[in-house]
Every structure is written in structure tokens, then in C-alpha cells.
Design a protein around this motif. Structure first.
Motif, short mmCIF file in Angstrom:
data_model
loop_
_atom_site.label_atom_id
_atom_site.label_comp_id
_atom_site.label_asym_id
_atom_site.label_seq_id
_atom_site.Cartn_x
_atom_site.Cartn_y
_atom_site.Cartn_z
N VAL A 533 -9.74 4.64 3.52
CA VAL A 533 -8.90 5.10 4.62
C VAL A 533 -8.08 3.94 5.18
CG1 VAL A 533 -8.94 6.04 6.96
CG2 VAL A 533 -10.40 7.02 5.21
N GLU A 534 -8.68 2.75 5.25
CA GLU A 534 -7.92 1.60 5.74
C GLU A 534 -6.73 1.30 4.84
OE1 GLU A 534 -10.74 -1.51 6.00
OE2 GLU A 534 -11.44 -0.98 8.00
N ARG A 535 -6.90 1.44 3.53
CA ARG A 535 -5.76 1.22 2.62
C ARG A 535 -4.67 2.27 2.84
NH1 ARG A 535 -8.28 -0.37 -3.31
NH2 ARG A 535 -9.26 -2.33 -2.68
N ILE A 536 -5.10 3.51 3.08
CA ILE A 536 -4.12 4.58 3.28
C ILE A 536 -3.36 4.36 4.59
CG2 ILE A 536 -3.82 7.06 3.62
CD1 ILE A 536 -6.25 7.50 1.84
N THR A 537 -4.11 4.11 5.67
CA THR A 537 -3.46 3.96 6.97
C THR A 537 -2.65 2.68 7.06
OG1 THR A 537 -5.49 2.96 7.83
CG2 THR A 537 -5.20 5.31 8.17
N ALA A 538 -3.01 1.67 6.29
CA ALA A 538 -2.25 0.41 6.34
C ALA A 538 -0.81 0.61 5.90
CB ALA A 538 -2.91 -0.66 5.48
N SER A 539 -0.55 1.65 5.06
CA SER A 539 0.82 1.88 4.61
C SER A 539 1.74 2.28 5.74
CB SER A 539 0.84 2.97 3.53
OG SER A 539 0.36 4.20 4.08
N GLY A 540 1.20 2.81 6.83
CA GLY A 540 2.04 3.20 7.97
C GLY A 540 1.74 2.42 9.22
N GLN A 541 0.92 1.40 9.14
CA GLN A 541 0.52 0.64 10.34
C GLN A 541 0.63 -0.85 10.05
OE1 GLN A 541 -3.39 1.49 11.70
NE2 GLN A 541 -3.20 0.31 13.56
N PRO A 542 1.77 -1.48 10.39
CA PRO A 542 1.91 -2.92 10.16
C PRO A 542 0.92 -3.72 11.00
CG PRO A 542 4.03 -1.88 10.63
CD PRO A 542 2.97 -0.87 10.93
N GLY A 543 0.49 -4.83 10.40
CA GLY A 543 -0.35 -5.77 11.13
C GLY A 543 -1.75 -5.30 11.39
N MET A 675 0.13 -0.97 -5.62
CA MET A 675 1.40 -1.51 -5.16
C MET A 675 1.59 -1.25 -3.68
SD MET A 675 2.64 -3.20 -7.54
CE MET A 675 4.16 -3.58 -6.68
N THR A 676 0.93 -0.24 -3.14
CA THR A 676 0.99 -0.03 -1.68
C THR A 676 0.35 -1.20 -0.95
OG1 THR A 676 0.93 2.36 -2.02
CG2 THR A 676 0.39 1.55 0.18
N VAL A 677 -0.77 -1.69 -1.48
CA VAL A 677 -1.42 -2.85 -0.89
C VAL A 677 -0.48 -4.07 -0.96
CG1 VAL A 677 -3.33 -4.48 -1.15
CG2 VAL A 677 -3.74 -2.02 -1.34
N VAL A 678 0.20 -4.26 -2.08
CA VAL A 678 1.14 -5.36 -2.21
C VAL A 678 2.26 -5.22 -1.17
CG1 VAL A 678 2.77 -6.50 -3.75
CG2 VAL A 678 0.60 -5.65 -4.65
N HIS A 679 2.77 -3.99 -1.03
CA HIS A 679 3.85 -3.75 -0.06
C HIS A 679 3.37 -4.06 1.36
CE1 HIS A 679 5.59 -0.90 2.94
NE2 HIS A 679 6.68 -1.51 2.54
N ASN A 680 2.14 -3.63 1.70
CA ASN A 680 1.63 -3.89 3.05
C ASN A 680 1.48 -5.38 3.32
OD1 ASN A 680 1.50 -1.13 3.35
ND2 ASN A 680 -0.69 -1.00 2.87
N THR A 681 1.03 -6.11 2.31
CA THR A 681 0.89 -7.56 2.47
C THR A 681 2.24 -8.21 2.75
OG1 THR A 681 -0.99 -7.53 0.95
CG2 THR A 681 0.07 -9.66 1.34
N ALA A 685 3.30 -9.80 6.57
CA ALA A 685 3.52 -11.25 6.62
C ALA A 685 4.99 -11.61 6.78
CB ALA A 685 2.97 -11.91 5.35
N GLY A 686 5.90 -10.61 6.82
CA GLY A 686 7.31 -10.91 6.92
C GLY A 686 7.88 -11.51 5.65
N GLY A 687 7.34 -11.09 4.50
CA GLY A 687 7.78 -11.66 3.22
C GLY A 687 8.76 -10.75 2.50
N ALA A 688 8.84 -10.92 1.20
CA ALA A 688 9.76 -10.15 0.37
C ALA A 688 9.16 -10.02 -1.03
CB ALA A 688 11.15 -10.80 0.31
N LEU A 689 9.70 -9.07 -1.78
CA LEU A 689 9.20 -8.78 -3.12
C LEU A 689 10.39 -8.58 -4.04
CD1 LEU A 689 6.48 -8.27 -4.62
CD2 LEU A 689 6.83 -5.84 -4.22
N ASP A 690 10.34 -9.23 -5.19
CA ASP A 690 11.42 -9.11 -6.16
C ASP A 690 10.84 -8.58 -7.47
OD1 ASP A 690 13.99 -9.16 -6.99
OD2 ASP A 690 14.06 -11.30 -7.43
N LEU A 691 11.64 -7.79 -8.17
CA LEU A 691 11.20 -7.15 -9.41
C LEU A 691 12.28 -7.33 -10.46
CD1 LEU A 691 9.47 -5.26 -11.18
CD2 LEU A 691 10.62 -3.34 -10.09
N ARG A 692 11.84 -7.76 -11.66
CA ARG A 692 12.73 -7.86 -12.81
C ARG A 692 12.03 -7.19 -13.98
NH1 ARG A 692 14.49 -14.30 -12.44
NH2 ARG A 692 15.10 -14.27 -10.23
#
Length: 851
Positions: A533-543, A675-681, A685-692
């Protein structure tokens, strides 16, 4: 047949010799004269600049000299004050008396050690001289002197500087210094007077005077003249508001109308505040004397310039008469040159022409530059812009389609953007426009057109497209996060009851109870459900995670060991984690899970073998960049690159990679949350993600996190519930789930608190408003019908500002963290709730209240 323009030129050519008025206004005369005038103005500006430089150089010279003189005077005053203070301290310590035999020799020795000192004496408080270094010197009346009166009652060690005065029998005035002296009993016994020659303050001026007209003065801070060298010389009128020494130690000004006798003179005045006396050392020079050499040069240059202007005008008139005859025949050529110049400016777009009949492909210099051809390089002429080594095959196809549509009269002209990659140069985008020219022969018609560089426009369009994709992706993730948070809220209430009552049953069942294994499995299942549930809710709850300082390199190595422990021999895996990776601030669990998910995805993309390469390094970004998800600002970033040479990601799957529950491995154990966990991280953290990625070319993910600017604070210590049990505090318990209210009441009662439970927040508010002084704390759920937990805490704290508050929630919603800070909530706990966490939070909060 001549054109009217040429006929007009001929008429002008036959109009006869020019008149003098025309010659005077002719450019061949005006231009040299104007140039000469400009040169004269330049000379005048140079002379003005030279004048200012001369004055500035003199100011700097005077400033350096007056600063040295002030330092010298301060040093002399310091030495004098030291001698006086040593005498005062010896008298105060009772080392000797004024009538001792050693008194006069001691005063004489100290006076002789200072070359400028003429007399040193000890006087009583009534002005009577008790002892003097030189008995032959007549003493002036001391009791009425300003320096004597200033020393009476002054603190020990404080020296005063009096007005210069003439002592009896002395041809020049002496500078008096005074300091009080106290007896061993601590009462003032008299005044130490030291009479010095004016060289004490101005002794170095006679040796270092920069010019005969230089004048040195000592001026008090109130603007009154104290001493002048030579006496009576120099500026004597000081303007109001002259720089006080406590604001500007070094200063300068000009007195343009200072009276010196009957003449009016202009002075350059430079001053420096003294540290040991309330006055300024002032050095002045006559400005006319400083500028004497400059004036001589100015007259010489001015005369030369006027003569050169006259000669230039005469020669220009003679030359204009001869030139006017040639101008008529040159006008037409000049017009042609102007047209050529305008055409050259227009050629910055690049001009091209293709004539298939003649096998000719003509390019302007700008067009050659755009295509990457040298001035002498041959250009293929088999097709329009047919540079096979510079334009890709699909670009040729698009160009051919555009030309064909134009030739079939579907378009008045054609326009297409080509990606040109000259050998050894960076690729560029060029928009090519053209149209067919009329011809009577067979075969393809000639084509001509223009081209210009649109690389920046294409880059801007690509950046806009990426930003739009990120916006659409963010909206989808926000909607999914809101939905997941709403569903998880009710599910968390069920999990909280299961976990809470399971913990209580586990505590009541003994270690040897047959129910203990079943209870352990129930709690394990509840904890796994909580993690899910924490993984699911983290997608809509920053920090939502806990931020603290951690070592990303160590956690990456742990994730690498887990992800690659069962790799087959056909997979070549390498990890390059730099040794200079700094600690960062964030959620270490989120970082670990993000690393593990990226590595496992890469491993799963290599079932038949291949290469896996991961790199952790620092990267300094100098310009802002828009990535696949997020953007980088200038600064230091931590970059994790995970690269595999697997089959790549299909283009239709790329827009959905970050969505919860999206997976391409359905039926193979994929949950869609990696990938949702990666997106939440990245988001938290105020970061960014690049894909090639591309089908058949592998996949590379670059995860960026900002490096901290300085040291971050370490984790806070946790206070256990057993360290600070309850002391009967009345706690308001509010939750819309009855089972949780009952569970919390039982738990708080066992911890030593007195709970009052409610399932309706409005009823809880009414009970609190009835007796606000009864309650010491509040434990409330956040999402409840009728009133949220933050709103309830805010209204309760308005009645009882010292109320301790704890919010329990699984999904706080938008702006929840800001609401917690604004309301002043003491602690936030996540559902499903562990009873130990609740006890520890209450113990910490109430312990702080008690302190």
C-alpha cells in the motif's frame, strides 16, 4: 538605348565645373573636415582625460604622503602616551614619589628618549608643578590650560592633546599632552604634562614635501584649524559637512575659492584621520601649480590641431574640385556595388541553383557553409541537393516527394526541413525552399531556391514536445495517484485493524502458545500489505519517505549484489561506482528500491545473455536541459546510468512506463510498480530521469539526483515509549473506523493515557469545545467525512494553543506537508499504524511538552 537613370548621370557629368558653395558641402570636403574635427575632439577628450589623470595622480601621491604622515604622527603620539602611561602606572603602584631623588632623572631620561619632547613634568591637581625633567624651562600657568582641565577627572591611561601654545622664553609654540596620574590609594594625585615640539606631528613634512606650494595642516574634527606648516599658509576656509574621521579615514576634496591673502586660489586637498587624536592630517596643493605642465602641453596640442584643421580643409577643397569630375562616371558603378552588397547580405540564407541539362549545381558561399562544403569542393549534380554523404536516405525521400508535388503543380513552391550532417561537423537542420524555373527543353526543369539554418527552431520544438509529454505524463500520474490514494485509505483502515489487534494478540499469547505461529504469519502478511500500500500511495503523495543523510554508493552496491546474484554466465555485468561519491540527503529506502528496480529490469531484458553496465558518478551541469522526465538546472548532480543491450522498449510502451500497474511482463511476476518506485524517488528528491531506447538497440536509464550544497543534518534520535510513559494525559482519539478507535483507546490506556474516542470528527470537535482545558493531546485520522484531521487540529489549537497533536494517515492529499507545517502538527504517522510507532510518537511529543 540608355535608361533615364544613365541619361541623368550624363547630364550631371556635362553640367560644368562645380561652384565653391557646392564644394564646401561636398562629402570629400566635409568628411576630412569632420574627421579633423573629430580628431580635435578626441585630442580635447584626451587632454581632459590627461588633466583628470594628472589630478588623480596628484591626489594619490598626496593621499599616500598624508597617510604616511598621519601614521608617523600616530606613532609619535603612541610613543609619547606610552612614556606617560608608564610614569602614571609607576606612580599608581608606588614605585617612587614625586619628591624622590630618582624622580627627576627618570623624567629626564624618558623625555630624552623621545626626540620631540622638550619638557616632561608632574603637576598637582591645583596646577602646581611637583617635579620637572628640565628645571631651567619656565612653566606657563597650568590650571587654566585646556589640556590640564581635560586631564582632571579623566580615567587612568587616557591621554589628552591640547592646543599648541608658546611657553615662556620659547620662540615657537609647543604641543602639550596630558594624562592623569593616581596615587596608590586610587585617588587622582595630579596630571602628567609632556610638552613636545610640533615636529611630533609634522616633523616628516619638511623632508617629504612634494612641492614648494604644498601645505600641511592639522584640522580638528569640527573643522577648526589646529596647526599649519608653514604657519598661516594654505586653505583656511573649510566647508560645512567636511568628511568626519569616524566615517571616512581617507578623503579628498577641492576648495575652488579658498582665500589666501588677497588672491583666490584653487586647492587640491587630501586628508587622513588620525587614530590617536580627534583631528585630520590635511595636505593641500595649489591646483594651478599641479596643472602647469599640462597647460603647456594643452596649448601646444591645440595650436597643432587648429593648424592641421586649416591645412586639411584647404587640401580637401582642392581634392574635391578634382574628384567632382570623376563622381559622375562612378555613380552607376557605385549603385551596382550597393546592389551587390545587398545581395550578399541576402545570401546569408544560402542560395542554390540546380540545372540538370548543364550538369551544374551552383551554391552560394552561405549555402556551401550550411552544407559543409569548402570553397573548392565539387558538388554532385545528379539530383537537387543530392549530397548522399550529408543527407540521410529518408531525408532524400522527403525532399523528392516535396519536389514531385511541386512539379505536379500541387504546390506553388516546396519547403522541407533536412537534417544535414557534414563530415567532421555537428549535424544541423536546414529548411530548403525552392521552385521550378521555366524551360523549353525536355527532362526535369531547373530548380532554384534558398536555405537557412533552423537548428535552434527544431531544438526548441523538440524541447516543447518533451515538456508537453512530461505534462501529460504528470497529469496521468496525478490522476492515478489520487485514485490509488483513495482506495488505499479504506484498505489501510482494514490493515491497521488487522495489524493492531494482531500485535495485541501476539503480546497476550505466550511464546509457547500454539496460536503464536499463526499470529506471526498474520502480522507478516499485514506488513507485506502495508509495504504494498505504501508503494501504491507513494505514487500520489510526494515526500512520503523519511529524509536523512545516506551513502548512495553503499546502497547501490547492495542492490547490485541482489540483482546480479543469479545471473547466468552469458550475461557480462560490470559496475563502475566512483570513489568520490558524496553523501546525499533523501530517502535511503527509496534510493535502494529505485536502484534495485532499474537493475532488475535490465537483468530481465537479457534472458538470452548480453551486457549490463551501471555507472554511478557526479556530473556538473552548466546549462539547463530538458530530459525525458524532468529537467536539469545548472549545478552538481549525482547520475546513475543503467545500460543494457537487450531488445529495447517498444515506442508504444514508452509513454506508460511510469504509470502504476503498467507492466510488459504480465504472467511473469511483474507488478507494474517498479518504474513507479523509480518515478517517486526522482519526484521526491527533485531529480530527473532520462531514457534512451529503440527496438533492437538496448535501453539506457539515467537517474539524476541533486548533490547537496553543504553538510546535511544527521538523523534524529527516537524516544521509545517505555522511556516516557503516559502520566494520565487526556487524549482525544478521532477516526472514522470504529475498530481503529477501539484499538487506539485500548492501546493508549495501557500506555498510561486517558483516551476519549470518537468516530465523528464533528462530535469530537463539539466535545473539545465544551471542555478545551480537559484535553492534553489529540490523535486524529486525516481523511474523514465532514472534517479533515488538519482542520480539526487547527480548530482545537485555536482554543488550546499548547495542545499536542498527532496525525495518522496513509494519503494526505495535495499540499498535505504544507498544511502540517502551517497547523503546527507535532508528528505524522503513516497507516497502517504500528502500535509501537504510536507509543513512541506520543512519548516523544509529551516528553517535549513536559520539558
Amino acid at each position: 538605348m540608355q535608361t533615364p537613370e544613365l541619361l541623368l548621370d550624363d547630364a550631371e557629368a556635362d553640367s560644368g565645373p562645380p561652384r565653391w558653395r557646392e564644394l564646401l558641402l561636398h562629402r570629400s570636403v566635409l568628411v576630412p573636415v569632420l574627421v579633423a574635427l573629430l580628431l580635435l575632439l578626441g585630442l580635447a577628450a584626451g587632454l581632459a582625460s590627461l588633466r583628470e589623470q594628472t589630478l588623480n595622480a596628484e591626489r594619490r601621491t598626496l593621499g599616500a604622503l598624508v597617510a604616511a604622515l598621519a601614521d608617523q604622527a600616530d606613532s609619535a603620539l603612541a610613543a609619547s602616551q606610552t612614556a606617560m602611561q608608564a610614569t602614571a602606572e609607576e606612580l599608581a603602584a608606588g614605585a617612587w614619589e614625586t619628591d624622590d631623588e630618582v624622580a627627576q632623572p627618570l623624567l629626564r631620561a624618558r623625555a630624552a628618549a623621545l626626540p620631540w619632547v622638550r619638557q616632561m613634568l608632574l603637576a598637582g591637581t591645583d596646577g602646581h608643578v611637583l617635579q620637572a625633567a628640565d628645571d631651567d624651562t619656565d612653566m606657563p600657568p597650568l590650571s587654566g590650560a585646556d589640556y590640564f582641565r581635560a586631564a582632571l577627572g579623566a580615567p587612568a591611561g587616557e591621554a589628552g592633546l591640547g592646543t599648541p601654545e608658546r611657553w615662556p622664553g620659547q620662540p615657537h609654540p609647543w604641543v602639550p599632552l596630558s594624562m592623569p596620574w593616581y596615587g596608590p590609594e586610587g585617588r587622582q594625585s595630579g596630571v602628567i604634562v609632556l610638552a613636545a615640539d610640533p615636529s611630533l606631528l609634522v616633523g616628516g613634512f619638511t623632508r617629504t614635501s612634494p612641492a614648494p606650494d604644498a601645505r600641511l595642516q592639522l584640522v580638528r574634527n569640527d573643522g577648526r584649524l589646529w596647526l599649519a606648516e608653514p604657519a598661516g599658509a594654505g586653505p583656511t576656509v573649510w566647508p560645512e559637512g567636511w568628511p568626519p574621521p569616524d566615517e571616512r579615514p581617507a578623503w579628498s576634496l577641492e576648495l575652488d575659492s579658498a582665500h589666501d591673502g588677497d588672491a583666490v586660489r584653487h586647492w587640491i586637498v587630501v586628508g587622513h584621520a588620525m587614530r590617536r587624536a580627534p583631528m585630520n592630517m590635511v595636505l593641500a596643493r595649489d591646483r594651478d601649480a599641479v596643472l602647469r605642465d599640462w597647460r603647456s602641453q594643452a596649448w601646444l596640442v591645440a595650436g597643432f590641431g587648429v593648424l592641421a584643421l586649416f591645412i586639411t580643409a584647404a587640401l580637401s577643397l582642392r581634392h574635391a574640385r578634382e574628384q567632382r569630375w570623376r563622381e559622375q562616371s562612378q555613380r552607376h558603378l557605385q549603385r551596382q556595388q550597393e546592389r551587390a552588397a545587398r545581395a550578399f547580405l541576402a545570401a546569408r540564407e544560402g542560395l542554390w541553383e540546380w540545372v540538370p541539362e548543364r550538369q551544374r549545381h551552383s551554391l552560394s558561399p552561405r549555402m556551401r557553409e550550411l552544407a559543409g562544403f569548402g570553397p573548392s569542393d565539387d558538388v554532385s549534380a545528379d539530383s537537387p541537393l543530392g549530397w548522399h554523404d550529408r543527407v540521410a536516405a529518408d531525408e532524400h525521400a522527403r525532399l523528392a516527394e516535396a519536389v514531385q508535388a511541386h512539379l505536379q503543380q500541387a504546390t506553388p513552391d516546396f519547403s522541407v526541413v533536412l537534417r544535414i550532417a557534414p563530415p567532421g561537423q555537428a549535424p544541423r537542420h536546414v529548411r530548403v525552399r525552392g521552385r521550378a524555373m521555366a524551360h523549353a527543353g525536355e527532362g526535369p526543369p531547373p530548380l532554384a531556391g534558398t536555405a537557412y539554418d533552423v537548428t535552434d527552431e527544431v531544438a526548441m520544438a523538440e524541447q516543447t514536445r518533451r515538456l508537453d509529454e512530461q505534462l501529460q505524463r504528470a497529469r496521468r500520474l496525478e490522476a492515478l495517484g489520487t485514485l490509488a490514494g483513495g482506495v488505499a485509505h479504506d484498505f489501510n483502515n482494514v490493515l491497521a485493524a488487522i495489524q493492531g489487534y494482531g500485535e495485541r494478540a501476539q503480546d497476550q499469547a505466550g511464546p509457547d502458545s500454539p496460536l503464536r505461529p499463526h499470529l506471526d504469519r498474520i502480522l507478516d502478511a499485514a506488513r507485506r500489505g502495508k509495504t504494498l500500500v505504501e508503494r501504491i500511495t507513494a505514487s500520489g503523495q510526494p515526500g512520503a519517505g523519511q529524509r536523512r543523510r545516506f551513502e548512495p554508493r553503499e546502497l547501490l552496491e547492495e542492490a547490485w549484489a541482489l540483482a546480479t546474484q543469479d545471473l547466468p554466465d552469458t550475461v557480462q555485468a560490470t559496475l563502475d561506482a566512483g570513489s568520490d561519491i558524496p553523501p546525499i540527503e533523501g530517502d535511503p529506502v527509496a534510493w535502494f528500491e529505485a536502484c534495485l528496480n532499474l537493475l532488475r529490469n535490465a537483468v530481465q531484458a537479457l534472458p538470452g545473455g548480453g551486457r549490463l553496465h551501471a555507472v554511478l558518478a557526479q556530473e556538473t551541469v552548466t546549462q539547463a536541459r530538458v530530459l525525458w522526465h524532468g529537467r536539469l538546472t545548472p549545478g552538481r548532480w549525482l547520475r546513475l546510468s543503467v545500460n543494457d543491450d537487450g531488445p529495447g522498449i517498444a515506442p508504444e510502451h514508452v509513454p506508460h512506463l511510469l504509470e502504476p500497474f503498467f507492466t510488459t511482463r504480465a504472467g511473469h511476476g511483474g507488478t507494474g510498480l517498479g518504474m513507479t518506485v523509480v518515478h517517486n524517488t526522482v519526484r521526491d528528491a527533485g531529480g530527473a530521469l532520462d531514457l534512451r531506447t529503440a527496438p533492437g538497440e538496448g535501453t539506457r536509464f539515467d537517474l539524476y539526483l541533486p548533490c547537496p550544497a553543504g553538510d546535511a543534518a544527521g538523523p534524529r534520535a527516537v524516544l521509545a515509549a517505555a522511556d516516557a510513559p503516559g502520566q494520565g494525559e487526556v487524549v482525544l482519539v478521532v477516526d472514522d473506523e470504529p475498530a481503529l478507535v477501539a484499538l487506539l483507546e485500548e492501546t493508549l490506556a495501557e500506555l498510561g493515557y486517558e483516551p476519549r474516542g470518537f468516530t465523528d470528527p464533528l462530535q469530537a470537535l463539539a466535545a473539545f469545545e465544551a471542555e478545551p482545558a480537559l484535553f492534553t493531546g489529540i490523535v486524529s485520522d486525516q481523511r474523514m467525512p465532514g472534517l479533515t484531521g488538519l482542520a480539526l487540529v487547527a480548530r482545537c489549537k485555536a482554543l488550546a494553543p499548547g495542545l499536542a497533536s498527532v496525525i495518522v494517515t496513509a494519503h494526505g492529499g495535495a499540499d498535505f506537508e504544507q498544511g502540517v507545517a502551517d497547523t503546527g502538527v507535532d508528528a505524522v504517522l503513516r497507516k497502517p499504524l504500528s502500535l509501537n510507532e504510536l507509543g513512541e510518537a506520543l512519548a516523544r511529543v509529551f516528553a517535549q511538552r513536559r520539558r
